[in-house]
Write a protein that holds these residues in place. Sequence first.
Motif, short mmCIF file in Angstrom:
data_model
loop_
_atom_site.label_atom_id
_atom_site.label_comp_id
_atom_site.label_asym_id
_atom_site.label_seq_id
_atom_site.Cartn_x
_atom_site.Cartn_y
_atom_site.Cartn_z
N TYR A 128 0.85 -1.20 0.00
CA TYR A 128 0.00 0.00 0.00
C TYR A 128 0.88 1.25 0.00
N ARG A 159 3.70 2.85 1.40
CA ARG A 159 4.75 2.95 2.42
C ARG A 159 4.90 1.65 3.21
N ALA A 203 3.39 -2.85 3.53
CA ALA A 203 2.79 -3.99 2.85
C ALA A 203 2.06 -4.86 3.88
N GLU A 231 1.16 -5.95 10.56
CA GLU A 231 1.82 -5.42 11.76
C GLU A 231 0.93 -5.48 12.99
N MET A 252 4.14 -4.52 7.45
CA MET A 252 5.59 -4.33 7.39
C MET A 252 5.91 -3.09 6.57
N ARG A 253 7.08 -2.54 6.79
CA ARG A 253 7.40 -1.27 6.17
C ARG A 253 8.33 -1.45 4.97
N ALA A 254 8.12 -0.56 3.97
CA ALA A 254 9.08 -0.52 2.88
C ALA A 254 10.43 -0.09 3.46
N GLY A 264 7.10 0.77 11.73
CA GLY A 264 6.71 0.01 10.56
C GLY A 264 5.97 0.86 9.55
N GLY A 265 5.13 0.18 8.75
CA GLY A 265 4.45 0.83 7.64
C GLY A 265 3.31 1.73 8.03
N ARG A 266 2.89 1.68 9.28
CA ARG A 266 1.78 2.52 9.72
C ARG A 266 2.23 3.84 10.34
N VAL A 274 2.96 7.55 10.42
CA VAL A 274 2.50 8.66 9.57
C VAL A 274 3.23 9.96 9.87
N VAL A 320 4.13 9.94 5.34
CA VAL A 320 3.36 9.40 4.22
C VAL A 320 3.69 10.15 2.93
N PRO A 324 7.29 -5.75 14.97
CA PRO A 324 6.92 -6.19 13.61
C PRO A 324 5.78 -7.19 13.60
N GLY A 376 2.56 -5.06 15.95
CA GLY A 376 2.17 -3.72 15.57
C GLY A 376 2.56 -2.65 16.57
N TYR A 377 1.58 -1.77 16.89
CA TYR A 377 1.86 -0.58 17.69
C TYR A 377 1.18 -0.66 19.06
#
Lengths: 199, 422
Positions: A78, A80, A82, A102, B1-3, B22-24, B26, B40, B96, B99-100
């Motif tokens: 998505y 930033r 996945a 996550e 997971m994060r890029a 991670g990917g969340r 912002v 973002v 990972p 999450g948070y």
Amino acid sequence: MERRNCMTCGADLGEAFGWSRMVNCAHCGTAHILRDAVFAAAGSAGVFHDAPGLVRLMQPVQTLQGRFLPVGVVRFSYGRGAWDEFWALDDLGKGAWISVDEGDIALQRPVAAASLPAAPRERSAVIAFDDRDWTVTEAETATCLAFRGQLPEVFVLGDQFTFLNASSGDGRILSGEFWPGGHAWFCGPWIDPFDLGAK
Amino acid sequence: MRAEVAEVACPNCGVGLKALGGGRVVIQVCTHCGSALDAVDNFRLLKTHAELPRPDTPLKLGDKGRIQGVDWVVIGILGWSEAKRWTWTDHQLYSPSHGYAWLTLEEGHLIFSRAWRGAMSPTWMTERGIETAEKPPEIAARGQSYRYYETTDAKVTFAEGEFSWAVMVGDRSKTLSFMSTDAMLTLDQGPEREVEISTYPPQAETWASFGIKAAAPLRVHPLQPRRVWRDERFLSGLGAVATLVATLAWGVLQSQGNWVEPRVLPKAGGLEVEAELPITTTTGVVELRIRTDVYNAWAGIETEVTDPSGTVLFQNAREVGYYAGIEDGESWSEGSQVTSIYFRPTEAGDYGLSLSVPEGGAGEGAGGPSLSRPSLTVYEGRAASMWMLMALVLSALMAGLPLIRDWLHNRARWRGSDWSDD
């Protein structure tokens, strides 16, 4: 149940083709599609970077909704980040999608209703479903990055679709996926990662 | 997971910022200049808050620890203040796999919070709903009942690191909290309608997992479990046995003694009693049991006892009252129509007793005594059982120690609630 061999390396692909539409060779990585009784190699299944996770392919997981065996997985981006969608079978062999991002984990099955829109909605929009109002909490675009194992649908690397997630506050998540000429809806409970156990 | 983003350069001051979340994620707030960057949108500069006072916390970005069997890393630190009097620090954690989450440091207590997406009944609660409720509203979730605790209107005073929601210094957050026996549900009244569940992790163990040795806090936190003393269960059991033994002994002692027939003198009238008490022994004590027929009324009884030589031994004033009725279909009663006075005789002989009822009234009023003449029963040679009564009380307290401590602890837990029956 028919057994198939990899069209590239000849390795055994397993026995799950009764419901499966796509399978990935665990030996060489070649993806295969079964469509209208035609079995064909579909090329690469993408690069699957291993990431820490509570759900893993072919390792049964115990949820409050029962035990599931993840037999296939698709990774979507998505932007930033996945997330992974595991196709998992319960003890009766019935499939469900386990979405893992996550620590945000949900167990969803396909749903259909006339009130569910055929086109995406924006964040904060309200959708009527199952006698409840669902508020859209997330609306983004996803790209298929990779897949492994056996899957009930055909996925193509790089394919994009729009998706939304909606909540009604009853412990479930409603998700819509939209692509040119089609859409699909899924609904099911959130799974607390601390309730998830390996079995 | 994060890029894959390992480090970004702050567009305002140029310092390298580690990407731990991670990917969340912002928002990323620069640790050096306080600039808020949009994670973002290619870490675009959003705002800068320089020279902000740092919250008092021993934890820092990148610290790693273990809570509820999961490894977490601190990716963000937020300072909060409510009405400039109450302050606390939130540490955003990332795992990972899970999450948070948040690790809050409040008055020396660590609180672990994470998103709660399970079913609740009702599914939401508003401040207006709290204000119009006649009793503390409750939420059913996780098989438990959560009772309203407080409404918090707090402001962000400091931010550093990465966050999974778009937070800025100066932002306000209004939340409603509901507490069960061991957890708290917090309903964020913002447009996202998020719910968090908070629990009290083992403090020393949690601090140690982050490599920090912290002093034990002084005040009781609402989520803090009661510390059970090492020998508490043994002491309680011992107290229960002692209570049983003391009760039996009390019963035996109460049955001792001989009945004495008082010689009631005819000269007294109305509610007054004049009597001679032929006491034959100085062993034990004499019990004067005075029985009245007060009903939904009270009476003040005065007594004077003289020894065989006519010297006043003591004077005493007692109040008896007995009330009963039926309320909501249930009968109730309180008080007693009987009272006993004890004295130790100095010699055998005829003791004099004067009894009068100078005051009293129906209900709670003082319109004058409302009863028949009291009757008198006298026993001599009663065992002096006060010490046994004390032993009984002490052993009962010991037996009820866990319940008493539970009650005191619960009272301390709920002390901070802002619920008012008004």
